[in-house]
Scaffold this motif. Structure first.
Motif, PDB file in Angstrom:
ATOM      1  N   THR A 208     -45.135  17.060  48.785  1.00 34.24           N
ATOM      2  CA  THR A 208     -45.344  15.438  49.420  1.00 34.24           C
ATOM      3  C   THR A 208     -45.691  15.411  50.652  1.00 34.24           C
ATOM      4  O   THR A 208     -45.789  14.222  51.092  1.00 34.24           O
ATOM      5  CB  THR A 208     -44.369  14.546  48.608  1.00 34.24           C
ATOM      6  N   GLY A 209     -45.302  16.336  51.317  1.00 34.85           N
ATOM      7  CA  GLY A 209     -45.418  16.292  52.984  1.00 34.85           C
ATOM      8  C   GLY A 209     -44.903  17.454  53.659  1.00 34.85           C
ATOM      9  O   GLY A 209     -44.454  18.538  52.987  1.00 34.85           O
ATOM     10  N   ARG A 210     -44.674  17.292  55.046  1.00 33.97           N
ATOM     11  CA  ARG A 210     -44.531  18.420  55.573  1.00 33.97           C
ATOM     12  C   ARG A 210     -43.535  18.013  56.988  1.00 33.97           C
ATOM     13  O   ARG A 210     -43.835  17.055  57.724  1.00 33.97           O
ATOM     14  CB  ARG A 210     -45.489  19.493  56.212  1.00 33.97           C
ATOM     15  N   ARG A 211     -42.436  18.603  57.296  1.00 30.22           N
ATOM     16  CA  ARG A 211     -41.542  18.272  58.353  1.00 30.22           C
ATOM     17  C   ARG A 211     -42.087  18.746  59.566  1.00 30.22           C
ATOM     18  O   ARG A 211     -42.815  19.839  59.577  1.00 30.22           O
ATOM     19  CB  ARG A 211     -40.190  18.600  58.141  1.00 30.22           C
ATOM     20  N   PRO A 212     -41.801  18.132  60.540  1.00 29.16           N
ATOM     21  CA  PRO A 212     -42.054  18.834  62.038  1.00 29.16           C
ATOM     22  C   PRO A 212     -41.652  20.403  62.205  1.00 29.16           C
ATOM     23  O   PRO A 212     -42.529  21.164  62.928  1.00 29.16           O
ATOM     24  CB  PRO A 212     -41.405  18.137  62.893  1.00 29.16           C
ATOM     25  N   ASP A 213     -40.646  20.943  61.315  1.00 28.34           N
ATOM     26  CA  ASP A 213     -40.358  22.169  61.618  1.00 28.34           C
ATOM     27  C   ASP A 213     -40.823  23.108  60.850  1.00 28.34           C
ATOM     28  O   ASP A 213     -40.780  24.491  60.804  1.00 28.34           O
ATOM     29  CB  ASP A 213     -38.760  22.361  61.571  1.00 28.34           C
ATOM     30  N   GLY A 214     -42.081  22.500  60.091  1.00 21.76           N
ATOM     31  CA  GLY A 214     -42.811  23.285  59.218  1.00 21.76           C
ATOM     32  C   GLY A 214     -42.553  23.424  57.769  1.00 21.76           C
ATOM     33  O   GLY A 214     -43.191  23.821  56.729  1.00 21.76           O
ATOM     34  N   TYR A 215     -41.273  23.143  57.314  1.00 21.35           N
ATOM     35  CA  TYR A 215     -40.746  23.144  56.054  1.00 21.35           C
ATOM     36  C   TYR A 215     -41.350  22.036  55.232  1.00 21.35           C
ATOM     37  O   TYR A 215     -41.869  20.723  55.899  1.00 21.35           O
ATOM     38  CB  TYR A 215     -39.178  22.565  55.964  1.00 21.35           C
ATOM     39  N   HIS A 216     -41.782  22.329  53.995  1.00 13.07           N
ATOM     40  CA  HIS A 216     -42.439  21.266  53.289  1.00 13.07           C
ATOM     41  C   HIS A 216     -41.461  20.580  52.337  1.00 13.07           C
ATOM     42  O   HIS A 216     -40.509  20.818  51.750  1.00 13.07           O
ATOM     43  CB  HIS A 216     -43.297  22.302  52.053  1.00 13.07           C
ATOM     44  N   LEU A 217     -41.755  19.185  52.192  1.00 12.48           N
ATOM     45  CA  LEU A 217     -41.193  18.242  51.714  1.00 12.48           C
ATOM     46  C   LEU A 217     -41.656  18.337  50.183  1.00 12.48           C
ATOM     47  O   LEU A 217     -42.981  18.490  49.677  1.00 12.48           O
ATOM     48  CB  LEU A 217     -41.352  16.844  52.259  1.00 12.48           C
ATOM     49  N   LEU A 218     -40.866  18.297  49.162  1.00 17.82           N
ATOM     50  CA  LEU A 218     -41.172  18.300  47.773  1.00 17.82           C
ATOM     51  C   LEU A 218     -40.393  17.643  46.793  1.00 17.82           C
ATOM     52  O   LEU A 218     -39.375  16.985  47.220  1.00 17.82           O
ATOM     53  CB  LEU A 218     -41.152  20.028  47.511  1.00 17.82           C
ATOM     54  N   GLN A 219     -41.085  17.631  45.667  1.00 25.29           N
ATOM     55  CA  GLN A 219     -40.083  17.139  44.545  1.00 25.29           C
ATOM     56  C   GLN A 219     -40.253  18.220  43.542  1.00 25.29           C
ATOM     57  O   GLN A 219     -41.216  18.983  43.247  1.00 25.29           O
ATOM     58  CB  GLN A 219     -40.956  15.884  43.811  1.00 25.29           C
ATOM     59  N   THR A 220     -39.193  18.298  42.435  1.00 17.86           N
ATOM     60  CA  THR A 220     -39.167  19.293  41.823  1.00 17.86           C
ATOM     61  C   THR A 220     -37.858  19.172  40.564  1.00 17.86           C
ATOM     62  O   THR A 220     -37.202  18.413  40.849  1.00 17.86           O
ATOM     63  CB  THR A 220     -38.925  20.894  42.442  1.00 17.86           C
ATOM     64  N   VAL A 221     -37.873  19.850  39.674  1.00 18.34           N
ATOM     65  CA  VAL A 221     -37.099  19.759  38.503  1.00 18.34           C
ATOM     66  C   VAL A 221     -36.355  21.264  38.377  1.00 18.34           C
ATOM     67  O   VAL A 221     -37.243  21.990  37.959  1.00 18.34           O
ATOM     68  CB  VAL A 221     -37.228  19.098  37.306  1.00 18.34           C
ATOM     69  N   PHE A 222     -35.291  21.352  38.745  1.00 18.50           N
ATOM     70  CA  PHE A 222     -34.618  22.562  38.525  1.00 18.50           C
ATOM     71  C   PHE A 222     -33.946  22.576  37.174  1.00 18.50           C
ATOM     72  O   PHE A 222     -32.853  21.564  36.777  1.00 18.50           O
ATOM     73  CB  PHE A 222     -33.478  22.936  39.584  1.00 18.50           C
ATOM     74  N   GLN A 223     -34.160  23.300  36.514  1.00 23.37           N
ATOM     75  CA  GLN A 223     -33.348  23.747  35.023  1.00 23.37           C
ATOM     76  C   GLN A 223     -32.688  25.079  34.994  1.00 23.37           C
ATOM     77  O   GLN A 223     -33.230  26.033  35.114  1.00 23.37           O
ATOM     78  CB  GLN A 223     -34.188  23.493  33.599  1.00 23.37           C
ATOM     79  N   ILE A 224     -31.366  24.994  34.771  1.00 26.20           N
ATOM     80  CA  ILE A 224     -30.716  26.160  34.695  1.00 26.20           C
ATOM     81  C   ILE A 224     -30.997  26.696  33.418  1.00 26.20           C
ATOM     82  O   ILE A 224     -31.392  26.102  32.221  1.00 26.20           O
ATOM     83  CB  ILE A 224     -29.128  25.980  34.656  1.00 26.20           C
ATOM     84  N   ILE A 225     -31.235  28.170  33.088  1.00 21.91           N
ATOM     85  CA  ILE A 225     -31.324  28.925  31.775  1.00 21.91           C
ATOM     86  C   ILE A 225     -30.284  29.727  31.654  1.00 21.91           C
ATOM     87  O   ILE A 225     -29.807  30.415  32.583  1.00 21.91           O
ATOM     88  CB  ILE A 225     -32.791  29.641  31.637  1.00 21.91           C
ATOM     89  N   ASP A 226     -30.087  30.285  30.549  1.00 18.25           N
ATOM     90  CA  ASP A 226     -28.904  31.267  30.341  1.00 18.25           C
ATOM     91  C   ASP A 226     -29.315  32.835  30.222  1.00 18.25           C
ATOM     92  O   ASP A 226     -28.616  33.713  29.751  1.00 18.25           O
ATOM     93  CB  ASP A 226     -28.406  30.812  28.725  1.00 18.25           C
ATOM     94  N   LEU A 227     -30.085  32.998  31.183  1.00 24.23           N
ATOM     95  CA  LEU A 227     -30.397  34.385  31.649  1.00 24.23           C
ATOM     96  C   LEU A 227     -29.797  34.718  33.008  1.00 24.23           C
ATOM     97  O   LEU A 227     -29.898  33.678  33.873  1.00 24.23           O
ATOM     98  CB  LEU A 227     -31.912  34.512  31.830  1.00 24.23           C
ATOM     99  N   CYS A 228     -28.761  35.747  32.987  1.00 25.07           N
ATOM    100  CA  CYS A 228     -27.922  35.772  34.159  1.00 25.07           C
ATOM    101  C   CYS A 228     -27.537  37.121  34.616  1.00 25.07           C
ATOM    102  O   CYS A 228     -27.841  38.177  33.924  1.00 25.07           O
ATOM    103  CB  CYS A 228     -26.282  35.306  33.613  1.00 25.07           C
ATOM    104  N   ASP A 229     -27.412  37.131  35.862  1.00 22.05           N
ATOM    105  CA  ASP A 229     -26.771  38.519  36.422  1.00 22.05           C
ATOM    106  C   ASP A 229     -25.362  38.144  36.088  1.00 22.05           C
ATOM    107  O   ASP A 229     -24.963  36.927  35.972  1.00 22.05           O
ATOM    108  CB  ASP A 229     -27.037  38.202  38.153  1.00 22.05           C
ATOM    109  N   TRP A 230     -24.624  39.101  36.511  1.00 24.86           N
ATOM    110  CA  TRP A 230     -23.117  39.057  36.433  1.00 24.86           C
ATOM    111  C   TRP A 230     -22.638  39.674  37.749  1.00 24.86           C
ATOM    112  O   TRP A 230     -22.956  40.804  37.870  1.00 24.86           O
ATOM    113  CB  TRP A 230     -22.737  39.799  35.003  1.00 24.86           C
ATOM    114  N   ILE A 231     -21.432  39.101  37.879  1.00 27.66           N
ATOM    115  CA  ILE A 231     -20.636  39.331  39.438  1.00 27.66           C
ATOM    116  C   ILE A 231     -19.161  39.538  38.987  1.00 27.66           C
ATOM    117  O   ILE A 231     -18.772  38.694  38.488  1.00 27.66           O
ATOM    118  CB  ILE A 231     -21.203  38.432  40.414  1.00 27.66           C
ATOM    119  N   THR A 232     -18.664  40.543  39.516  1.00 24.11           N
ATOM    120  CA  THR A 232     -17.256  40.883  39.164  1.00 24.11           C
ATOM    121  C   THR A 232     -16.593  41.031  40.861  1.00 24.11           C
ATOM    122  O   THR A 232     -17.378  41.607  41.562  1.00 24.11           O
ATOM    123  CB  THR A 232     -17.253  42.132  38.420  1.00 24.11           C
TER     124      THR A 232
END
Length: 295
Positions: free
Chosen positions: A32-56
């Motif tokens: 939807t736009g861009r900040r002065p520092d170059g980063y892009h402004l956005l809209q998104t939907v993040f959905q978690i899925i049950d595919l995983c790395d595993w950390i001990t």
């Protein structure tokens, strides 16, 4: 490098257990736009899925932070789990140490957020194991220092994202089955966001618009043009359901209304592609495990 478990630490639940670091999908992405520092402004939907790395996580006596199985030729201090643990120590003044063991299942460079999720799980779990008691908001702030996708994994819910992806609101959507294809290429995210032809002025939409089916990904035309394998993967998956690009890719995915139909597509595509079968989630399995009383 070995590690030594102290008797006191052995008695603390959570040490030596496998902790999930789940993948995510971007179900839509509008720039939807861009900040002065170059980063892009956005809209998104993040959905978690049950595919995983595993950390001990293994406690150590000398306060050091290191990997159980470092990758040959890769500087250990560049690993996001190591950076996350050291960031926690630096911010809190914690003198404790940890040996981190990572079981990688998520494909590298696919846009599923594997490294970011590993970092988030490290922040959340060590915050508990080390008894630091930092609030969720502070962990998200620290996560943003490691990468734009880390906060959503710390947040732990399927979320509507704005800003550069760090402004999050929970959103509940159907927990459908998904089939994910990882094409045989690694998309350069920086290249996509620097592309002249990238749309940077999309009109913002509402959650209601998204739920009604506005799933556009502004990166798709650029990625498909630059990476032939992504387009081929989309074509292959489109034979079974509406195929979409997650983020800048390279992974593409499709949602299915039933496990049976998802498994049929998975089986048909598996001989020719790197394919993953997963289930969409509204809540991270990391927090499900935390609430089971392990810590």
């Amino acid at each position: 490098m070995g590690f030594v478990v102290t008797e006191v630490q052995e008695q603390v639940a959570g040490w030596g257990e496998k902790w999930p670091a789940p993948a995510k999908l971007n179900l839509m992405l509008r720039i939807t736009g861009r900040r002065p520092d170059g980063y892009h402004l956005l809209q998104t939907v993040f959905q978690i899925i049950d595919l995983c790395d595993w950390i001990t996580f293994h406690p150590v006596e000398d306060g050091l932070v290191f990997l159980h199985d470092p990758i040959p030729g890769v500087p250990e201090q560049d690993d996001l789990t190591i950076r996350a643990a050291n960031l926690l120590k630096q911010y809190t003044g914690c003198l404790l140490g940890v040996c981190i063991e990572v079981e990688k299942n998520l494909p590298m460079g696919g846009g599923l957020g594997g490294g970011s999720s590993d970092a988030a799980t490290t922040l959340v779990v060590l915050n508990k194991l080390w008894g630091l008691k930092l609030p969720l908001e502070k962990l998200m702030e620290l996560g943003l220092l490691l990468g734009a996708d880390v906060p959503v994994f710390v947040y732990g819910y399927t979320a509507w994202g704005e800003g550069i992806g760090e402004e999050l609101k929970p959103i509940t959507i159907p927990e459908q089955w998904v089939v994910v294809i990882k094409p045989d290429c690694h998309v350069n995210t920086k290249q996509i966001f620097l592309a002249e032809q990238l749309t940077r002025d999309s009109k913002p939409i509402t959650m209601r618009d998204f739920i009604a089916g506005d799933w556009r990904n502004d990166c798709l035309p650029v990625v498909s043009n630059l990476y032939k394998a992504v387009g081929e993967a989309l074509d292959a998956l489109s034979q079974y359901a509406d195929a979409r690009l997650t983020g800048t890719g390279a992974c593409v995915f499709a949602q299915f209304n039933s496990e049976e139909s998802a498994r049929e597509a998975f089986s048909a595509l598996s001989p020719n592609w790197s394919v993953y079968l997963a289930r969409g989630l509204n809540r991270s399995p990391l927090y499900e495990k935390l609430e089971q009383g392990s810590v």
